[in-house]
Design a protein around this motif. Structure first.
Motif, PDB file in Angstrom:
ATOM      1  N   ARG A   1     -22.754  76.083  23.173  1.00 49.44           N
ATOM      2  CA  ARG A   1     -24.010  75.329  22.409  1.00 49.44           C
ATOM      3  C   ARG A   1     -25.169  75.902  22.621  1.00 49.44           C
ATOM      4  NH1 ARG A   1     -24.109  69.649  25.629  1.00 49.44           N
ATOM      5  NH2 ARG A   1     -25.757  70.779  26.437  1.00 49.44           N
ATOM      6  N   LYS A   2     -25.829  76.034  21.255  1.00 45.07           N
ATOM      7  CA  LYS A   2     -27.312  76.659  21.506  1.00 45.07           C
ATOM      8  C   LYS A   2     -28.214  75.997  22.230  1.00 45.07           C
ATOM      9  CE  LYS A   2     -26.289  78.543  16.918  1.00 45.07           C
ATOM     10  NZ  LYS A   2     -26.992  78.673  15.353  1.00 45.07           N
ATOM     11  N   GLY A   3     -29.125  76.581  22.640  1.00 42.52           N
ATOM     12  CA  GLY A   3     -30.192  76.214  23.480  1.00 42.52           C
ATOM     13  C   GLY A   3     -30.486  76.774  24.833  1.00 42.52           C
ATOM     14  N   ARG A   4     -31.276  76.416  25.647  1.00 43.08           N
ATOM     15  CA  ARG A   4     -31.628  77.068  26.770  1.00 43.08           C
ATOM     16  C   ARG A   4     -30.503  77.022  27.852  1.00 43.08           C
ATOM     17  NH1 ARG A   4     -36.546  74.715  29.686  1.00 43.08           N
ATOM     18  NH2 ARG A   4     -35.208  73.178  30.274  1.00 43.08           N
TER      19      ARG A   4
END
Length: 66
Positions: free
Chosen positions: A18-21
């Protein structure tokens, strides 16, 4: 009946990133809170279900006879 596949473990797909922090590694600063009331009401029907399914276990655990 059809034939079995040669590799029965070939169904596993790699996890999708998943993209993101990214998650923080240091969890020591995390705070867990809830919004439950101090006392949670329980219906008579819920007690009856627990007694029906777990009555024997409760009797064994909380019996004063040994």
């Amino acid at each position: 009946m059809g034939s079995l596949p040669d590799d029965l473990y070939d169904y596993l797909q790699p996890a999708v990133r998943r993209k993101g922090r990214p998650a923080r590694k240091d969890r020591s600063g995390w705070t867990v809170t809830d919004d439950w009331p101090e006392e949670v009401p329980i219906a008579e029907a819920e007690i009856e279900v627990f007694e029906a399914w777990f009555g024997d276990l409760f009797d064994d655990l909380f019996s004063t006879r040994h």
